[in-house]
Write an enzyme that holds these catalytic residues in place. Structure first.
Site, PDB file in Angstrom:
ATOM      1  N   MET A   1       0.824  -1.208   0.000  1.00  0.00           N
ATOM      2  CA  MET A   1       0.000   0.000   0.000  1.00  0.00           C
ATOM      3  C   MET A   1       0.862   1.265   0.000  1.00  0.00           C
ATOM      4  O   MET A   1       0.689   2.166  -0.823  1.00  0.00           O
ATOM      5  CB  MET A   1      -0.911  -0.010   1.233  1.00  0.00           C
ATOM      6  CG  MET A   1      -1.959  -1.134   1.220  1.00  0.00           C
ATOM      7  SD  MET A   1      -3.032  -1.049   2.663  1.00  0.00           S
ATOM      8  CE  MET A   1      -4.083  -2.447   2.358  1.00  0.00           C
TER       9      MET A   1
ATOM     10  N   ILE B   1       0.763   6.829   3.547  1.00  0.00           N
ATOM     11  CA  ILE B   1       1.045   7.366   4.876  1.00  0.00           C
ATOM     12  C   ILE B   1      -0.268   7.504   5.629  1.00  0.00           C
ATOM     13  O   ILE B   1      -1.192   8.174   5.185  1.00  0.00           O
ATOM     14  CB  ILE B   1       1.760   8.729   4.767  1.00  0.00           C
ATOM     15  CG1 ILE B   1       3.122   8.561   4.100  1.00  0.00           C
ATOM     16  CG2 ILE B   1       1.900   9.360   6.141  1.00  0.00           C
ATOM     17  CD1 ILE B   1       3.886   9.845   3.935  1.00  0.00           C
TER      18      ILE B   1
ATOM     19  N   ASP C   1     -11.880  -8.282  27.514  1.00  0.00           N
ATOM     20  CA  ASP C   1     -11.923  -8.852  26.164  1.00  0.00           C
ATOM     21  C   ASP C   1     -10.775  -9.827  25.976  1.00  0.00           C
ATOM     22  O   ASP C   1      -9.985  -9.709  25.058  1.00  0.00           O
ATOM     23  CB  ASP C   1     -11.837  -7.754  25.110  1.00  0.00           C
ATOM     24  CG  ASP C   1     -12.308  -8.249  23.731  1.00  0.00           C
ATOM     25  OD1 ASP C   1     -12.867  -9.360  23.678  1.00  0.00           O
ATOM     26  OD2 ASP C   1     -12.103  -7.538  22.750  1.00  0.00           O
TER      27      ASP C   1
END
Length: 1433
Positions: free
Chosen positions: A1, A4, A151
């Site tokens: 990719m 930034i 969690d």
């Protein structure tokens, strides 16, 4: 990719993505300017998010706080690096709009990524699970008064030493947030659902669920059942019944103290001990006075004990429990520890009084010990017990086996002094038992005793040597003590290996209950185990090490005893544990150099695969050489006891062995097997006696060799007769020696004395092809071949058929530097392939592995061809003439002249070999012959092409290319022979193809004749050239080479044109398929020598997808002709190559039969809506593309090589791919035809796709949510839906009034009612799964979409309450059983959709501030928590 994202960080890849009505979370791997990897968590809050600003800040505050390595060095937390926040301006205060949290990157992945690896190992082991547990306890202890994580799940723990990550769900203890619903569905504690407030025990629940998941994933044949019970206690639905962090720490420390020195693998992780030391050093394992420890009980003879280790072995009803500690004694011990810590200044009497008082307050009651009394005068109940528990019927076979093992030890004069000491064994008797005798502390189940009997062996682990040295300071363990321990083990293993049964020896090596004990000398008053009275002495624990025996006498004066690994069944396999590993009980901490020498010699001898008795005798001889030195160095240490036993052992053994006592283990030669290289289990001893030399060949369990018993006398007479041949250098047979005790045969041969002096030169393992030049090796090979051929001729004159028996070759280097051949007959009769393999053996010995030769050229190619030819001919001969025993329609006929001719034909450099004895016959009978059907053919050449063997395939085969000449007509053929994995069948089918179909531009060539049965197939082609396979072009390992794709499409074209007369194996003329490369090549050979591609459709489909279509070809043909299938998947997945290739496009577009079935979809993604949903454009129209499934079983086959969901897949997981077939034969699984592949009708599974087409068939008028088509690409199934501009889901809509909501509610209720009538329940109704479209007149229409987790009526009950779905819209009865109704479960599931619809409407009411009392009351009734009170649709 490389985009930034924030600051200096660039996106490397997206790991995970999540979104709901309040926030969107994305987790990326990012790179800084130095290209170092980090984790970036991006959190984007929605405009109407209900998450307050304090909670938003806590995302990075908690992480930053606990990442302080100076203050919290012991916490494995994903380390905070920095964070970035973006604020939004409001009138009152500034809120966080976005935030980015940067943490360290760990390349191990999270726990959810753990998968099964090669053979029978997993990527995580039991010791890793316990280490993870200990690290989490350290973190929980730090969190105990600060935060609740809320969690805990596999996704939150990184595998690379284990780090806890993602503190975004954590909250401060005892705050207003203590009843907020946050977490991951599968790991949310029930008290979170009740919203009644909760504490840190919800993290205990999540951790327990995670550990159970991992335990189930790595569960092997043996595991500590206590761990499973403990993890289940942590997952209790009631928070008050879950253990606290302090209780868990105390339990794990006690467990470590009691089982870390045993065979349990709980604490095998190298860092587990550091965790335990952390608990002890900080006194975290000491409970407060009012806190009761965790008690997991074991019931023995109506008495309860606290258990720390329980292994349930899965073989033959065998169970045993390690380290049982009486509950009362343990309470005394805990109270002693607590009081001693609180009252350090009190004297011992005060401590004892305190102990007694506490015992009266906390004990569950006294434990009767009468049943454990050793005799009438002495009460001796051990506080630490090992229970050997054998579940078996009294008087049955297993009972007798176990009892006979015990009696064997008691009656052995040697073992009587080495084992089974009074201090070790407490009790042994048969008693009633309970089937399920392990319960947690709160279990009230009363299980009646069964009529089954068992043997109990109670042993005192206080004297266990491993535990003893673990708690002993390193300096106190002296060299003489270590030597005595090693000597003791040597004597024990020798007695069992020499006189005991094999399975007891195997169990001993694997350390199954085999335990070494150290006992104080008899002159000293032995410390007695405590008796449960008011003056009981506390049992040693972690705070009071067991070193009392070492302080009263010198450690060197202690004695050793051994408890044998008693078993109630016979081992069916050999131990994988080597002797040097069994003896290495001190690791690198040895105190005497002799121990190092013993282990080194044992390791070297283990490689030779010598019998254990022979290895130990060599070890003892080495030890005896150091006798004087050791007795002088360690005087009065008891070593003389062992030296006396060693001398007696050697004397008795040599006296017993009349011939084998002469064996010198330094003179040994291994036999050779043609295909398996050097055989470590076949060897000769070379001995000297009375100026003669002998070769002794040992055999174990000779009666297992086929036909040996009934032909034994005839066979031995022939062996004796062979020894009279004058010119052959044979081993002269002398006699057979039988050892009844070990059931072993020793064949004794007399050999020339010079062989004894050149034994080391003869060893085949040390023969190196690099010591001679290429010419020298060819000269040696010529010499040996001449010898062998002349010897064969002499042998043939004395024996009617030399092919009925096989023989071993021994190659010796004589004094004049010439190599000579010697022979000994094998004891495996009727091995007709042995003659052919003898030539292969000579070549392999001289040249080594030809594939690894550095030199190249025509000569090396010819040598490879010759030896490959011999190997294939040997295999064919073995199968046809031995395995078939005449019940096959094909057979091999050959003689020694044929082998000689092939030798000269394939190796022209040997043409100068002159063998006059049969030279005149060569022109008359030069070829070996094969009979196929009723026709004879000369074998011109045999070639094994580039092919992959697959042991899982039902119709997997060996492919051989045979160049044949029909004797009757001299016609030449190329015959492709396929060998299936089935037993031979005499009946055959012959198919003649008089008019082969070459209509496809003569590119495709059919066989002219096929002869086959269920076992073999011969396919004849009238071609002459080089045959290649698709593996020769499979450079990318995905079969996407353009030549393979063209051949595949040509074959499909041929298949659709000729479905009734199709043969599944054809040839393609490579010059016409790959004409561009051929025409541009300057290689003259490529133009002159035809090349053909062998395209086997069965093999191609199997290699691509693991599907065997041999027995279901008609079904397969119907599928690929009528709908998207794996064939269209191949074409679609390679569309770029096909679109750019003129030939491929010509085949598809210009042939109607192909064009109507296969078409290429060029789908361009416009926008990614979710990981599985895209907005795409196809054929100038917009569509919604959704991944609705995958070829799941095919994906699984590609990864593991087998379908692990099959019930027999445990065979694969246990034995590995290499040994699967033999394992299946042993387990009787070979008859399951579906095991070897995927059924044609089962390869493509998509529940959502089935539901979508079912709904489409039931609707009168299609709408824009109806599926328009589906296709396969890259093993995924994609559905295409028409896209209507202006549509959106309900979470995105921005304007609704009360009338709109009523209209939406009516439409959705009607649609759910229709689904109920069709027997479907949706299971994931929410705003995101409801598509809306507003018309120009203001009206609105809605449709329910996304049937990814929907279910048909009547499916498995466990799916009804599965936690799949979206939390916040799921019905409460999914999580709480008490809310489920008592009616028919098949009607209750529809009420779950009603609840979800109510939650969806409540979301819309709140979002658009609808104040309608009627509508709000209606929605409240839809979301009643009890199923019986919810509305029906």
């Amino acid at each position: 990719m490389n985009e930034i994202i924030v600051g200096e960080y660039k996106i490397h890849s997206l790991l995970k993505s999540f979104a709901d009505k309040d926030e969107e979370r994305n987790v990326y791997i990012v790179l800084n300017k130095s290209n170092e990897k980090f984790i970036c968590k991006e959190i984007i809050y929605t405009q109407n998010s209900n998450i307050d600003n304090e909670k938003r800040k806590s995302e990075y505050i908690n992480l930053k706080k606990f990442s302080d390595t100076i203050k919290y060095p012991h916490l494995n937390i994903s380390k905070y690096i920095e964070h970035f926040i973006i604020l939004e301006n409001q009138q009152e205060k500034e809120k966080i709009k976005k935030q980015y949290i940067i943490t360290e990157f760990y390349d191990g992945g999270d726990l959810s990524s753990l998968k099964i690896t090669n053979k029978k190992c997993f990527s995580i082991k039991n010791g890793d699970i316990i280490y993870l547990f200990l690290k989490m306890l350290i973190i929980f202890k730090e969190f105990q008064t600060v935060i609740i994580h809320r969690d805990i799940k596999p996704d939150g723990s990184i595998v690379n030493d284990y780090y806890l990550c993602d503190l975004g769900s954590s909250t401060q203890v005892k705050t207003i947030n203590s009843s907020t619903l946050i977490g991951t569905n599968q790991y949310i504690a029930p008290d979170v659902i009740k919203r009644g407030g909760y504490t840190g025990t919800i993290d205990i629940y999540g951790l327990g669920k995670t550990l159970l998941l991992l335990l189930n994933r790595v569960q092997q044949n043996q595991y500590n059942k206590i761990n499973k019970i403990l993890f289940e206690m942590m997952c209790s639905n009631e928070s008050t019944e879950r253990p606290t962090v302090d209780q868990l720490i105390e339990f794990m420390v006690c467990q470590y103290d009691n089982i870390s020195f045993t065979e349990f693998d709980d604490f095998t992780h190298p860092l587990s001990k550091d965790c335990i030391e952390y608990f002890k050093n900080n006194k975290l394992n000491i409970l407060k006075k009012d806190v009761k420890p965790i008690q997991i009980k074991i019931k023995i003879k109506e008495k309860e004990y606290r258990a720390y280790g329980a292994i349930q072995a899965l073989l033959r009803n065998f169970y045993y429990i390690d380290n049982v500690i009486s509950i009362e004694d343990n309470n005394n011990n805990n109270n002693n520890n607590n009081n001693n810590n609180n009252n350090n200044n009190n004297n011992n009497n005060n401590n004892n009084n305190n102990n007694n008082n506490n015992n009266n307050n906390n004990s569950d009651g006294p434990i009767e010990v009468a049943e454990f009394e050793w005799n009438e005068n002495t009460d001796r109940l051990a506080s630490e017990l090992l229970l050997g528990h054998f579940k078996t019927e009294t008087g049955g076979k297993n009972y007798e086996i176990a009892n006979s093992h015990i009696e064997f030890v008691l009656k052995s004069e040697v073992l009587k002094s080495l084992s089974y000491h009074d201090e070790i064994v407490i009790d042994r008797q048969a008693t009633p038992i309970y089937d399920n005798f392990i319960n947690s502390d709160d279990s009230q189940a009363q299980i009646p005793p069964t009529s089954t009997k068992c043997i109990h062996i109670f042993s005192n682990h206080k004297y266990n040597f491993q535990k003893f040295i673990r708690d002993l300071p390193y300096g106190e363990l002296t060299g003489d003590v270590q030597l005595k321990a090693i000597f003791h083990l040597i004597l024990v293993i020798f007695e069992i290996a020499e006189n005991g049964p094999d399975f007891m020896y195997n169990a001993l090596l694997e350390k199954n209950m085999g335990t070494l004990f150290i006992i104080p000398p008899s002159s000293e008053t032995t410390p007695r185990p405590p008796t449960p009275t008011a003056t009981t002495t506390p049992t040693p624990t972690a705070t009071t090490p067991t070193t009392t025996t070492a302080t009263t006498t010198k450690l060197s004066q202690h004695n050793f005893k051994f408890l044998f690994p008693f078993r109630s069944y016979a081992f069916s396999h050999s131990s994988n544990t080597k002797l040097h590993i069994f003896l290495n009980i001190f690791g690198d901490h040895t105190k005497d150099g002799l121990i190092v020498d013993i282990l080194k010699l044992a390791k070297e001898l283990d490689k030779t695969k010598l019998p254990t008795v022979d290895i130990i005798l060599q070890l003892i001889k080495m030890i005896q050489k150091e006798k004087c030195k050791l007795l002088e160095t360690y005087s009065n240490s008891g070593l003389d006891f062992y030296f006396n036993n060693f001398e007696t052992l050697i004397f008795n053994y040599e006296l017993k062995e009349s011939l084998t006592k002469l064996i010198d283990k330094n003179k040994i030669i291994h036999c050779v097997d043609s295909l398996n290289q050097i055989l470590t289990t076949r060897y000769f001893y070379f001995v000297e006696n009375h100026y003669k030399c002998y070769a002794i060949e040992p055999y174990k369990s000779l009666e297992l060799i086929s036909s040996f018993n009934e032909n034994k006398n005839i066979y031995i007479r022939k062996l004796l007769h062979y020894s009279s041949f004058p010119s052959m250098k044979r081993f002269k047979y002398i006699q057979t020696y039988y050892d009844k005790v070990n059931n072993s045969h020793y064949f004794v041969f007399e050999i020339p004395k010079k062989l004894l002096n050149t034994t080391k030169k003869m060893e085949l393992t040390k023969q190196s092809s690099s010591t001679t030049t290429k010419i020298d090796r060819m000269k040696i090979f010529k010499n040996l071949i001449v010898q062998h051929l002349n010897n064969i001729q002499e042998l043939k004159t004395h024996l009617k058929s030399i092919y009925e028996y096989s023989f071993n070759l021994v190659i010796s280097l004589e004094d004049d530097n010439k190599f000579e051949l010697y022979y000994s007959n094998s004891v495996s009769p009727f091995s007709s392939d042995g003659f052919i393999r003898s030539f292969y053996d000579i070549g392999k010995w001289v040249f080594g592995n030809l594939n690894n030769q550095e030199e190249e050229g025509d000569q090396l190619v010819k040598m490879k061809s010759y030896f490959s030819f011999l190997r294939i001919l040997s295999e064919l001969s073995w199968f046809c003439n031995i395995l078939g025993s005449g019940n096959v329609h094909n057979s091999i006929v050959y003689n020694e002249l044929n082998i000689y001719y092939y030798l000269k034909m394939l190796l022209p450099l040997l043409n100068d070999i002159k063998i006059n004895v049969f030279h005149y016959q060569i022109q008359n009978d030069i070829f070996a012959k094969i009979i196929i059907g009723n026709t004879q053919y000369n074998i011109i050449n045999l070639i094994e092409p580039n092919h992959i063997d697959d042991p899982f395939s039902m119709v997997q085969y060996h492919l051989y290319i045979m160049e044949l000449e029909k004797i009757e007509t001299s016609d030449k053929f190329t015959c492709l022979r396929k060998q299936f994995n089935q037993r031979p069948q005499k009946q055959s089918k012959i198919f003649e193809i008089p008019n082969p179909n070459n209509s496809i531009d003569e590119i495709l060539i059919e066989p002219t004749l096929i002869v086959q049965d269920i076992n073999t197939s011969f396919q004849f082609f009238k071609v002459n050239g080089i045959i290649k396979t698709i593996e020769d072009f499979n450079q990318e390992k995905d079969y996407s080479n353009i030549i393979i794709l063209r051949s595949f499409l040509y074959f499909l074209q041929y298949l659709f044109k000729n479905p009734s007369k199709t043969t599944l194996l054809v040839l393609f003329d490579i010059r016409k398929i790959d004409f561009d490369n051929i025409n541009s090549s300057n290689d003259i050979d490529n133009e002159s020598i035809p090349q053909y591609l062998c395209f086997d459709f069965l093999y191609f489909i199997k290699q691509m997808y693991g599907i065997d279509i041999y027995f279901q070809f008609e079904d397969f043909l119907e599928i690929i002709s009528t709908r998207p299938s794996i064939v269209s998947n191949i074409i679609q997945s390679n569309k770029k190559k096909i679109l750019n290739d003129i030939i491929c496009m010509d085949i598809i577009e210009n042939d109607i039969s192909m064009k109507d079935v296969f078409y290429l979809l060029s789908v361009d993604i416009i926008k990614t809506i979710s990981p599985t949903v895209n907005l795409v454009i196809y054929d100038k129209r917009y569509y919604i593309q959704k991944e609705v499934g995958s070829i799941s079983k095919i994906r699984e086959w590609k990864k593991f090589g087998i379908i692990s969901s099959h019930p027999d897949a445990v065979v694969f997981l246990k034995y590995g791919k290499k040994d699967l077939k033999s394992a299946m034969l042993d387990n009787g699984k070979v008859n399951d035809e579906n095991y070897y592949g995927i059924a044609v009708e089962d390869y493509m599974k998509s529940n959502e796709l089935n539901i979508l087409y079912y709904l489409l068939s039931k609707q009168e008028e299609p709408d824009f949510t109806n599926i328009e088509r589906y296709y396969l690409e890259n093993d995924k199934i994609y559905a295409m839906f028409p896209y209507v501009n202006g549509s959106c889901n309900l979470s995105e809509i921005d304007n609704l009034n009360e009338m709109d909501l009523l209209n939406i509610l009516y439409q959705l209720c009607f649609q759910l009612h229709q689904l109920e009538n069709l027997g479907i329940f949706h299971r994931d109704v929410k705003p995101e799964n409801i598509i809306s479209l507003r018309y120009g007149n203001g009206g609105i229409v809605v449709f329910i979409v996304d049937f990814g987790i929907s279910q048909y009526k009547g499916k498995h009950l466990e799916n009804y309450y599965s936690r799949d779905g979206t939390f916040g819209y799921q019905a409460p009865e999914i999580y709480r059983e008490e809310l489920r109704g008592d009616g028919d479960i098949k009607t209750q599931k529809y009420k779950m959709d009603v609840f979800s619809l109510g939650c969806t409407m409540a979301f819309l009411i709140k979002k658009f501030n609808i104040t309608s009392t009627y509508l709000n009351d209606f929605i409240d009734n839809m979301t009643q928590p009890h199923v019986c009170k919810s509305f029906k649709k």
